[in-house]
Write an enzyme that holds these catalytic residues in place. Sequence first.
Site, mmCIF file in Angstrom:
data_model
loop_
_atom_site.group_PDB
_atom_site.id
_atom_site.type_symbol
_atom_site.label_atom_id
_atom_site.label_comp_id
_atom_site.label_asym_id
_atom_site.label_seq_id
_atom_site.Cartn_x
_atom_site.Cartn_y
_atom_site.Cartn_z
ATOM 1 N N GLN B 348 -4.374 -5.192 59.069
ATOM 2 C CA GLN B 348 -4.420 -4.701 57.692
ATOM 3 C C GLN B 348 -3.898 -5.766 56.752
ATOM 4 O O GLN B 348 -3.262 -6.723 57.170
ATOM 5 C CB GLN B 348 -3.615 -3.404 57.544
ATOM 6 N N THR B 517 2.196 -2.080 61.910
ATOM 7 C CA THR B 517 1.925 -1.849 63.330
ATOM 8 C C THR B 517 0.588 -1.118 63.464
ATOM 9 O O THR B 517 0.505 -0.066 64.074
ATOM 10 C CB THR B 517 3.112 -1.095 63.974
ATOM 11 N N HIS B 518 -0.422 -1.646 62.798
ATOM 12 C CA HIS B 518 -1.739 -1.018 62.809
ATOM 13 C C HIS B 518 -2.753 -2.002 63.369
ATOM 14 O O HIS B 518 -3.629 -2.467 62.656
ATOM 15 C CB HIS B 518 -2.122 -0.556 61.401
ATOM 16 N N ASN B 519 -2.594 -2.329 64.645
ATOM 17 C CA ASN B 519 -3.535 -3.208 65.326
ATOM 18 C C ASN B 519 -4.663 -2.336 65.868
ATOM 19 O O ASN B 519 -4.398 -1.330 66.525
ATOM 20 C CB ASN B 519 -2.860 -3.926 66.497
ATOM 21 N N ASN B 557 -10.793 -1.713 60.816
ATOM 22 C CA ASN B 557 -9.579 -1.069 60.331
ATOM 23 C C ASN B 557 -9.734 -0.707 58.854
ATOM 24 O O ASN B 557 -10.272 -1.480 58.073
ATOM 25 C CB ASN B 557 -8.365 -1.994 60.513
#
Lengths: 124, 591
Positions: B348, B517-519, B557
């Site tokens: 992101q 923490t948005h992998n 994403n």
Amino acid sequence: MIKLKAVTTAFLLSLLVTTAHAEGDAVRGEARFQECAACHRLDTGTNEVGPSLHGVFSRKAGELADFRYSPAMKRSRVTWSAETLEKYIADPQAFIPANRMPYAGMSNASDRADLIAYLQKATK
Amino acid sequence: MATKLAEVDVVIVGLGWTGGILAKEMTEAGLKVVALERGAMRTPENDYALPNIRDELRYVVRHDLMQNTARDTITVRNNPQQDSLPMRRLGSFLPGEVVGGSAVHWSGHTWRWTDMEFKVRSNYEERYGKKFIPEDMTIQDWGISYAELEPYYDKFERTAAVSGKAGNIAGTIREGGNPFEAPRERDYPLPPLTPILASEMFADAARNTGYHPFPRPSANASEAYTNPDGSKFGACQYCGYCQRFGCEANAKGSPHMTVIPIAMARPNFELRTNSWVTKVLKDSDGKRVTGVTYTNVLNGEEFEQPAAIVLLCAYAINNVHLLLLSGIGTPYDPVAQKGIIGKNYCYQTGASATLFFEGKYFNPFMNAGGSFATIDDFNTNWAFDRAPHEFVGGYNVSGGFNTPLPIGYRPVPSGTPQWGSEWKRATAKWYQTAMLINASGSVMANRYNCYDLDPTYRNAFGQPLMRMTFDYKANEHKMGTHAAQTINAIAKSMNPTKLNPASARTDPWTVVPYQSTHNTGGTIMGTNPRESAVNKFLQSWDCHNLFVVGANVFAHNSAYNPTGPVGALAYWTADAIKNRYLKNPGPLVSA
């Protein structure tokens, strides 16, 4: 005589106050207990985030050996009764400063009376 | 030599939100389930209670609930021309490593991703033409629709105690909610959190600018709540220790206080902690998986756990890593653009401004994880025309706070020295007067952003580390520029005493500082095995008794936090296994 009358009135008034506490509705109080149930259980010996409330009305604050109380709670010298619980639930930090219960307080007096009425039954 | 254990019906690798949901659902179906979690057992009563939980050093600096990089980490590089180096300390993202996973230390932001994401390529091609999408942007439709997921979003919101305000119930736009959200059957289970001064001021300014602010939906219970499974929630106390901490009031929706204890109370469930899965095993013809091997990290003992069904529910990065280590599917090659496993890794982006108001007291130590007002006017609002700005995707903008730490959060106007007496004076003066406005932006898939196995570095088990190749591309730079302009326009309209304006980031991505923490991606879902690793039920195209659950199936994403669709897809997969797969084991979608 006048003096005696004043004493009697005071006694009657105190009875009235006590009655006001006892007037809470345990059925409504059970719903209020939702706010406590995430951390407190009513059965003996089950401590979660908060200590078990079983038998709370005969306990001194910070008394359970197997719960890790805050120093503030242990030092408080409070004995739990309808009156002290009422004050504590109204504003936990005002009544026992620096205690660790993460709860901001129940502002409505009749809600508190209901909750205490419920606890008086359910913690036996 | 690994000790071979008795076969079970289901083995679950990783016990966070997805593993927890599937553990509960699979045991409910009567299956014998073993869950393997690499982390240790942690409980609210022993670990997340006052006063020990409010420890910035332990949880923020020393990452107590997170992956131990001494045992396993990833290597990183910005493009295939660079040499990769190991990330020796967590920074940009923080995978959890305890029972409950990252869902112990998350903030609770729970969004419903819509068909704008699930049909991303179709949408943009239809409206802007094929040429609008850059050639190296490997976005594709996900093969699932919002309508299919709606009941599962609802189920997850109710399980996790999401507080919010509906903006669109069955097509009727509701005042005060997000008018751009997709229609929902019913409102959130709990009313929105109490707004804080920063979120109110942002909401007023955004409204005056013509935008549509709404309270951010969050799994921070705004009231005491009992979820449909009977799990009890306390009301959020706005303690200020949300992100990176376990919840001291049992108010943050997390698997360790909902689905996991329910599974653990059942005789057909067994949890083995400190169990590190090293490989998924295939049968001789490679059409099925037969179980997993794992190591007890406390004593080094190795085990083989045979199972009829394997559910990979680890952190998004680790699910992909396990497939690569196990030789399941064809590894992706970014140069030849062939293969699948490792493809479409996304992250992101964002931008942020700090506003200082002399005379205001924001009390930044007092808020919930979701104490934000947000606008979606540049995100799920399809009426926002991307053509003049030449980017695909979107961003949302929020004002408020999430865990500005009493020690770590030190806002000062730009130009202040970074240390010394002048800095001390400034931090004392401005701490109470500052608020933040930030944007969270999508990252579209790009052919060069991917995972593979590192050729050089190995983990404590002797296995190749996962290698991440990632950088922001022109699309993200353009979006960042637009987001910074939007933030600064709103900020200036609020007349702050001082403003640290937002600026678009154009420097290469690095592993520091913390970002998100948005992998996502790596084992993406799709309509056919040539373009995806799993089908719409998250079932492996290669091995039909293997399901890979988590944000690793996202084909790109979005601006939104991922946990809403992660939770919904876990319930969706559970239903597919219970109602379809068990009746007729085999591929649920024909290739």
